[in-house]
Scaffold this motif. Structure first.
Motif, PDB file in Angstrom:
ATOM      1  N   HIS A 245      32.282 -22.173  -9.801  1.00 18.66           N
ATOM      2  CA  HIS A 245      32.657 -23.564 -10.024  1.00 18.66           C
ATOM      3  C   HIS A 245      31.390 -24.352 -10.327  1.00 18.66           C
ATOM      4  CE1 HIS A 245      34.913 -27.353  -9.632  1.00 18.66           C
ATOM      5  NE2 HIS A 245      33.817 -27.816  -9.039  1.00 18.66           N
ATOM      6  N   ILE A 246      31.358 -24.998 -11.501  1.00 16.09           N
ATOM      7  CA  ILE A 246      30.256 -25.884 -11.865  1.00 16.09           C
ATOM      8  C   ILE A 246      30.660 -27.306 -11.514  1.00 16.09           C
ATOM      9  CG2 ILE A 246      28.793 -26.737 -13.729  1.00 16.09           C
ATOM     10  CD1 ILE A 246      28.298 -23.820 -13.212  1.00 16.09           C
ATOM     11  N   PHE A 247      29.851 -27.983 -10.716  1.00 14.98           N
ATOM     12  CA  PHE A 247      30.164 -29.350 -10.307  1.00 14.98           C
ATOM     13  C   PHE A 247      29.807 -30.335 -11.417  1.00 14.98           C
ATOM     14  CE2 PHE A 247      29.783 -27.061  -6.313  1.00 14.98           C
ATOM     15  CZ  PHE A 247      30.848 -27.557  -5.577  1.00 14.98           C
ATOM     16  N   ALA A 248      30.308 -31.565 -11.283  1.00 10.44           N
ATOM     17  CA  ALA A 248      30.057 -32.615 -12.268  1.00 10.44           C
ATOM     18  C   ALA A 248      28.552 -32.773 -12.494  1.00 10.44           C
ATOM     19  CB  ALA A 248      30.665 -33.934 -11.790  1.00 10.44           C
ATOM     20  N   GLY A 249      28.171 -32.881 -13.730  1.00 12.17           N
ATOM     21  CA  GLY A 249      26.759 -32.975 -14.078  1.00 12.17           C
ATOM     22  C   GLY A 249      26.201 -31.648 -14.565  1.00 12.17           C
ATOM     23  N   GLY A 250      26.860 -30.546 -14.205  1.00 14.09           N
ATOM     24  CA  GLY A 250      26.492 -29.245 -14.737  1.00 14.09           C
ATOM     25  C   GLY A 250      25.341 -28.539 -14.067  1.00 14.09           C
ATOM     26  N   LYS A 251      24.799 -29.091 -12.985  1.00 11.93           N
ATOM     27  CA  LYS A 251      23.634 -28.465 -12.346  1.00 11.93           C
ATOM     28  C   LYS A 251      24.015 -27.622 -11.129  1.00 11.93           C
ATOM     29  CE  LYS A 251      20.231 -31.920 -13.821  1.00 11.93           C
ATOM     30  NZ  LYS A 251      19.189 -32.888 -13.358  1.00 11.93           N
ATOM     31  N   ASP A 252      24.717 -28.214 -10.191  1.00  9.33           N
ATOM     32  CA  ASP A 252      25.066 -27.511  -8.962  1.00  9.33           C
ATOM     33  C   ASP A 252      26.258 -26.583  -9.192  1.00  9.33           C
ATOM     34  OD1 ASP A 252      23.152 -28.853  -7.210  1.00  9.33           O
ATOM     35  OD2 ASP A 252      24.383 -30.633  -7.541  1.00  9.33           O
ATOM     36  N   PHE A 253      26.207 -25.412  -8.565  1.00  8.70           N
ATOM     37  CA  PHE A 253      27.342 -24.502  -8.665  1.00  8.70           C
ATOM     38  C   PHE A 253      27.648 -23.878  -7.320  1.00  8.70           C
ATOM     39  CE2 PHE A 253      23.869 -21.430  -9.270  1.00  8.70           C
ATOM     40  CZ  PHE A 253      24.289 -20.347  -8.510  1.00  8.70           C
ATOM     41  N   LEU A 254      28.892 -23.418  -7.197  1.00  7.53           N
ATOM     42  CA  LEU A 254      29.338 -22.646  -6.046  1.00  7.53           C
ATOM     43  C   LEU A 254      30.015 -21.390  -6.571  1.00  7.53           C
ATOM     44  CD1 LEU A 254      29.745 -22.532  -2.920  1.00  7.53           C
ATOM     45  CD2 LEU A 254      31.997 -23.572  -3.318  1.00  7.53           C
ATOM     46  N   ALA A 255      29.718 -20.265  -5.936  1.00 12.68           N
ATOM     47  CA  ALA A 255      30.342 -18.991  -6.291  1.00 12.68           C
ATOM     48  C   ALA A 255      30.777 -18.295  -5.014  1.00 12.68           C
ATOM     49  CB  ALA A 255      29.361 -18.122  -7.074  1.00 12.68           C
ATOM     50  N   THR A 256      31.554 -17.223  -5.161  1.00  3.92           N
ATOM     51  CA  THR A 256      31.899 -16.377  -4.025  1.00  3.92           C
ATOM     52  C   THR A 256      31.529 -14.941  -4.352  1.00  3.92           C
ATOM     53  OG1 THR A 256      34.167 -15.976  -4.821  1.00  3.92           O
ATOM     54  CG2 THR A 256      33.821 -17.847  -3.322  1.00  3.92           C
ATOM     55  N   SER A 257      31.356 -14.139  -3.296  1.00  8.02           N
ATOM     56  CA  SER A 257      30.942 -12.757  -3.498  1.00  8.02           C
ATOM     57  C   SER A 257      31.922 -11.778  -2.869  1.00  8.02           C
ATOM     58  CB  SER A 257      29.546 -12.524  -2.908  1.00  8.02           C
ATOM     59  OG  SER A 257      29.613 -12.272  -1.525  1.00  8.02           O
ATOM     60  N   ASP A 258      31.806 -10.531  -3.312  1.00  5.18           N
ATOM     61  CA  ASP A 258      32.663  -9.466  -2.795  1.00  5.18           C
ATOM     62  C   ASP A 258      32.409  -9.179  -1.322  1.00  5.18           C
ATOM     63  OD1 ASP A 258      33.581  -9.297  -5.373  1.00  5.18           O
ATOM     64  OD2 ASP A 258      32.459  -7.489  -5.874  1.00  5.18           O
ATOM     65  N   ARG A 259      31.288  -9.640  -0.797  1.00  7.39           N
ATOM     66  CA  ARG A 259      30.953  -9.408   0.606  1.00  7.39           C
ATOM     67  C   ARG A 259      31.197 -10.636   1.472  1.00  7.39           C
ATOM     68  NH1 ARG A 259      25.400  -5.689   0.349  1.00  7.39           N
ATOM     69  NH2 ARG A 259      26.382  -3.868  -0.641  1.00  7.39           N
ATOM     70  N   GLY A 260      32.079 -11.523   1.017  1.00  5.91           N
ATOM     71  CA  GLY A 260      32.482 -12.648   1.848  1.00  5.91           C
ATOM     72  C   GLY A 260      31.416 -13.702   2.039  1.00  5.91           C
ATOM     73  N   GLN A 261      30.774 -14.116   0.941  1.00  5.99           N
ATOM     74  CA  GLN A 261      29.751 -15.150   1.005  1.00  5.99           C
ATOM     75  C   GLN A 261      30.065 -16.265   0.013  1.00  5.99           C
ATOM     76  OE1 GLN A 261      26.886 -15.170   2.978  1.00  5.99           O
ATOM     77  NE2 GLN A 261      27.380 -13.194   3.930  1.00  5.99           N
ATOM     78  N   PHE A 262      29.832 -17.526   0.455  1.00  4.23           N
ATOM     79  CA  PHE A 262      29.716 -18.631  -0.486  1.00  4.23           C
ATOM     80  C   PHE A 262      28.276 -18.653  -0.983  1.00  4.23           C
ATOM     81  CE2 PHE A 262      33.300 -20.634   1.982  1.00  4.23           C
ATOM     82  CZ  PHE A 262      34.188 -20.734   0.925  1.00  4.23           C
ATOM     83  N   VAL A 263      28.104 -18.789  -2.287  1.00  4.86           N
ATOM     84  CA  VAL A 263      26.769 -18.779  -2.888  1.00  4.86           C
ATOM     85  C   VAL A 263      26.570 -20.078  -3.648  1.00  4.86           C
ATOM     86  CG1 VAL A 263      25.183 -17.573  -4.426  1.00  4.86           C
ATOM     87  CG2 VAL A 263      26.857 -16.267  -3.094  1.00  4.86           C
ATOM     88  N   ARG A 264      25.551 -20.824  -3.251  1.00  5.60           N
ATOM     89  CA  ARG A 264      25.216 -22.083  -3.932  1.00  5.60           C
ATOM     90  C   ARG A 264      23.909 -21.928  -4.705  1.00  5.60           C
ATOM     91  NH1 ARG A 264      27.825 -26.763  -2.999  1.00  5.60           N
ATOM     92  NH2 ARG A 264      29.237 -26.919  -1.219  1.00  5.60           N
ATOM     93  N   GLY A 265      23.734 -22.752  -5.726  1.00  6.20           N
ATOM     94  CA  GLY A 265      22.504 -22.759  -6.485  1.00  6.20           C
ATOM     95  C   GLY A 265      22.442 -23.966  -7.406  1.00  6.20           C
TER      96      GLY A 265
END
Length: 293
Positions: A45-65
């Motif tokens: 998921h790319i948040f408004a503005g296009g910089k921040d994102f959230l992802a999920t992983s196969d090992r049960g993690q939320f991943v931000r960047g």
């Protein structure tokens, strides 16, 4: 009578020819982290503005960047952080229940995640909160362990849509499950075209439904396809194939986020699942929707 007419029109719409449209490639970037749990990224998921994102992983993690761009192209990904996805008691998920595949976020910031293994959709107030399990459709229990609720999207009315990776037959449409806040229905479907499997979905700022699909050829690599649909009261129509890549052009792209940049263009950002293999990559890929004539 009304139900019969809906079925008739749905069949007619699915039989319409595929229209012509394209995506224009912008950039790609391979992400890395020293955290051993980083990898297996299956949603985006790319948040408004296009910089921040959230992802999920196969090992049960939320991943931000945070994505950094120059001249519209991705140059770096900074501040990568991982947070365990939690169960209803606030504890980290057990491995057998941790395979998070789909991601959707509503306008209020509430997070929804679809899972394989124990086939379900759960919701979270934040990446640190316990889960709340949504009611399950009767079909979920019988889905294949590694081919179930890969895709998850939310429309402008706040309704969730999910579909399994496999339809069960090359000639069988993908069933689409819609959640209205109380229960799931399965009145919708999307025609299957060839051997491609459904792995991600999103509603774009144009209100269209974008479906990410992949096809794997052993020892060669992955081909990616993106189709776009209009959603009406009687089903999906106006099918367009926006992208179909040669085998090996990208890695195992499984997550999709469709958003509008500051120039008004619709961007399609994709994320790859490296399956925690050293010979695969956690790749971010970005395209822009070209204006259709």
């Amino acid at each position: 009578m009304i139900a019969a007419l809906r079925v008739f029109f749905a069949v007619v719409l699915c039989a319409l020819p595929v229209q012509s449209a394209e995506l224009q490639f912008l950039s790609r970037f391979t992400m890395s982290s020293n955290n051993p749990d980083f990898g297996g990224l299956s949603s985006l998921h790319i948040f408004a503005g296009g910089k921040d994102f959230l992802a999920t992983s196969d090992r049960g993690q939320f991943v931000r960047g945070v994505i950094e761009r120059k001249d519209r192209k991705i140059q770096a990904v900074r501040n990568i952080s991982l947070t365990p996805i939690r169960n209803h008691k606030g504890l980290s998920l057990q491995p057998r229940n941790a395979d998070a595949e789909g991601l959707a976020i509503d306008p209020d910031g509430r997070i929804y995640v679809s899972f394989e293994g124990f086939h379900r959709v759960a919701t979270y107030r934040s990446t640190h909160s316990p889960s709340l399990l949504l009611p399950r459709h009767k079909d979920f229990q019988g889905m294949q362990n590694n081919s179930s609720l890969e895709a998850l999207a939310i429309d402008q009315r706040g309704r969730l849509y999910t579909l399994p990776e496999r339809s069960g037959n090359l000639n069988r449409p993908f069933p689409v499950y819609r959640f209205n806040g109380r229960k799931w229905d399965q009145r919708l479907s999307i025609p299957r075209r060839g051997k491609y499997l459904a792995v991600g979905a999103d509603f774009g700022p144009d209100g269209r439904f974008y479906l990410l699909e992949r096809h794997y050829q052993k020892l060669i690599g992955f081909s990616t396809r993106i189709r776009r649909f209009r959603l009406t009261e009687i089903g999906f129509d106006q099918e367009e194939t926006l992208l179909k890549t040669p085998v090996g052009r990208h890695d195992n792209l499984e997550g999709i986020s469709v958003w509008q940049d500051d120039q008004g263009d619709i961007r399609v950002t994709l994320i790859a699942d490296d399956n925690f293999n050293f010979f695969q990559s956690n790749e971010l890929v970005e395209y822009v929707v070209k204006p259709t004539p």
